[in-house]
Design a protein around this motif. Structure first.
Motif, PDB file in Angstrom:
ATOM      1  N   LEU A   1       0.817  -1.219   0.000  1.00 14.42           N
ATOM      2  CA  LEU A   1       0.000   0.000   0.000  1.00 14.42           C
ATOM      3  C   LEU A   1       0.845   1.261   0.000  1.00 14.42           C
ATOM      4  O   LEU A   1       0.426   2.297  -0.522  1.00 14.42           O
ATOM      5  N   GLY A   2       2.037   1.191   0.584  1.00 19.92           N
ATOM      6  CA  GLY A   2       2.907   2.360   0.617  1.00 19.92           C
ATOM      7  C   GLY A   2       3.287   2.841  -0.769  1.00 19.92           C
ATOM      8  O   GLY A   2       3.445   4.044  -0.998  1.00 19.92           O
ATOM      9  N   LEU A   3       3.431   1.894  -1.699  1.00 21.10           N
ATOM     10  CA  LEU A   3       3.756   2.279  -3.072  1.00 21.10           C
ATOM     11  C   LEU A   3       2.616   3.087  -3.686  1.00 21.10           C
ATOM     12  O   LEU A   3       2.846   4.083  -4.373  1.00 21.10           O
ATOM     13  N   VAL A   4       1.388   2.660  -3.429  1.00 26.24           N
ATOM     14  CA  VAL A   4       0.228   3.387  -3.958  1.00 26.24           C
ATOM     15  C   VAL A   4       0.137   4.757  -3.296  1.00 26.24           C
ATOM     16  O   VAL A   4      -0.090   5.778  -3.965  1.00 26.24           O
ATOM     17  N   LYS A   5       0.297   4.793  -1.990  1.00 25.81           N
ATOM     18  CA  LYS A   5       0.215   6.058  -1.260  1.00 25.81           C
ATOM     19  C   LYS A   5       1.281   7.056  -1.731  1.00 25.81           C
ATOM     20  O   LYS A   5       1.057   8.273  -1.729  1.00 25.81           O
ATOM     21  N   ALA A   6       2.429   6.539  -2.139  1.00 21.20           N
ATOM     22  CA  ALA A   6       3.520   7.400  -2.610  1.00 21.20           C
ATOM     23  C   ALA A   6       3.394   7.731  -4.092  1.00 21.20           C
ATOM     24  O   ALA A   6       4.234   8.454  -4.635  1.00 21.20           O
ATOM     25  N   GLY A   7       2.386   7.209  -4.744  1.00 19.10           N
ATOM     26  CA  GLY A   7       2.210   7.465  -6.167  1.00 19.10           C
ATOM     27  C   GLY A   7       3.138   6.673  -7.058  1.00 19.10           C
ATOM     28  O   GLY A   7       3.287   6.992  -8.241  1.00 19.10           O
ATOM     29  N   ARG A   8       3.715   5.605  -6.522  1.00 11.43           N
ATOM     30  CA  ARG A   8       4.669   4.797  -7.284  1.00 11.43           C
ATOM     31  C   ARG A   8       3.937   3.642  -7.978  1.00 11.43           C
ATOM     32  O   ARG A   8       4.148   2.470  -7.686  1.00 11.43           O
ATOM     33  N   LEU A   9       3.077   4.000  -8.887  1.00 11.34           N
ATOM     34  CA  LEU A   9       2.218   3.004  -9.522  1.00 11.34           C
ATOM     35  C   LEU A   9       2.984   2.084 -10.463  1.00 11.34           C
ATOM     36  O   LEU A   9       2.572   0.936 -10.673  1.00 11.34           O
ATOM     37  N   ASP A  10       4.097   2.556 -11.028  1.00 13.45           N
ATOM     38  CA  ASP A  10       4.917   1.665 -11.846  1.00 13.45           C
ATOM     39  C   ASP A  10       5.459   0.513 -11.002  1.00 13.45           C
ATOM     40  O   ASP A  10       5.507  -0.640 -11.455  1.00 13.45           O
ATOM     41  N   ALA A  11       5.852   0.829  -9.760  1.00 14.20           N
ATOM     42  CA  ALA A  11       6.357  -0.206  -8.865  1.00 14.20           C
ATOM     43  C   ALA A  11       5.241  -1.154  -8.441  1.00 14.20           C
ATOM     44  O   ALA A  11       5.450  -2.370  -8.318  1.00 14.20           O
ATOM     45  N   THR A  12       4.055  -0.612  -8.228  1.00  5.67           N
ATOM     46  CA  THR A  12       2.901  -1.461  -7.912  1.00  5.67           C
ATOM     47  C   THR A  12       2.621  -2.427  -9.054  1.00  5.67           C
ATOM     48  O   THR A  12       2.428  -3.634  -8.847  1.00  5.67           O
ATOM     49  N   GLN A  13       2.600  -1.897 -10.259  1.00  5.92           N
ATOM     50  CA  GLN A  13       2.364  -2.754 -11.430  1.00  5.92           C
ATOM     51  C   GLN A  13       3.447  -3.816 -11.555  1.00  5.92           C
ATOM     52  O   GLN A  13       3.162  -4.976 -11.872  1.00  5.92           O
TER      53      GLN A  13
END
Length: 233
Positions: A106-118
């Motif tokens: 969830l931290g990746l989403v909260k930080a706007g790091r959607l490429d890392a989430t994907q």
């Protein structure tokens, strides 16, 4: 009283139809082989779609008939590296899982790091090849609407089969009809939507289906199907 069918707005569903949307779930850390055997027997009796158990409880040796086996990955925090999640998923598939429900970071989403989430979802997808099913738990109660949309888009771009509301363990809460509707609108029927966490009665279960859920995660499945109120997941 056991409901023969229920309706919310445009949805009318029978008891057996609702049962077949359910991942009958047991994720307690104290679960035993005997508990899983009992879960499997109840799933067959109720006609659920699957059982969902922790990875350590695989393989499931109980007779399941047509009932599928699901498990979890990176559960419940999601704070595992992508490589660890991928390895866990691969091990679960090798041990008989038909479906894997992974928790995103969830931290990746909260930080706007959607490429890392994907990227982390894609890593797990590679370990859960079709026709195995990958569900992505986004913990919707902990996200803003914009973050829910972004997480769903990342899951779709990474090749997931479902997006899922919740682990049932986050203090922010579980599924809501609003989140389910937003998720369903975002994926537009291209992915399934699983509602889980806090669904403890018939009316709530049907409301989630009306909002767009195509799968439900329940632990107190029998009580829900019988029109009562369950405790737990």
């Amino acid at each position: 009283m056991r409901p023969a069918c229920g309706s919310v707005d445009s949805v009318t569903i029978t008891r057996s139809e609702l049962a077949h949307l359910v991942d009958h779930t047991l994720l307690s850390p104290t679960a035993t082989d005997a508990d899983v055997a009992a879960l499997a027997a109840e799933a067959v009796r109720l006609g659920t779609y699957s059982i969902c158990v922790s990875p350590a409880m695989l393989p499931v040796t109980a007779e399941l008939g047509a009932v599928k086996v699901a498990t979890v990955c990176g559960f419940p925090s999601g704070k595992h590296t992508a490589s660890v999640k991928a390895a866990e998923a691969a091990d679960s598939v090798a041990r008989g899982a038909d479906e894997v429900d992974m928790v995103i970071d969830l931290g990746l989403v909260k930080a706007g790091r959607l490429d890392a989430t994907q990227a982390e979802i894609a890593a797990v997808r590679a370990s859960v090849p079709a026709p195995k099913v990958l569900k992505v738990i986004i913990e919707s109660a902990a996200l803003t609407d914009e973050e829910i949309v972004a997480a769903c888009r990342a899951a779709e771009a990474a090749g997931a089969d479902f997006v899922k509301t919740s682990t049932g363990y986050h203090p922010a809460g579980g599924a809501s009809a609003h989140a389910v509707a937003l998720m369903a609108q975002t994926v537009g029927g291209r992915l399934g939507v699983k509602a889980s966490g806090g669904i403890r009665d018939w009316a709530t279960a049907v409301a989630m289906v009306e909002a767009g859920a195509t799968r439900l995660g329940l632990s107190g499945t029998a009580a829900v199907l019988d029109g009562g109120t369950s405790e737990g997941y």
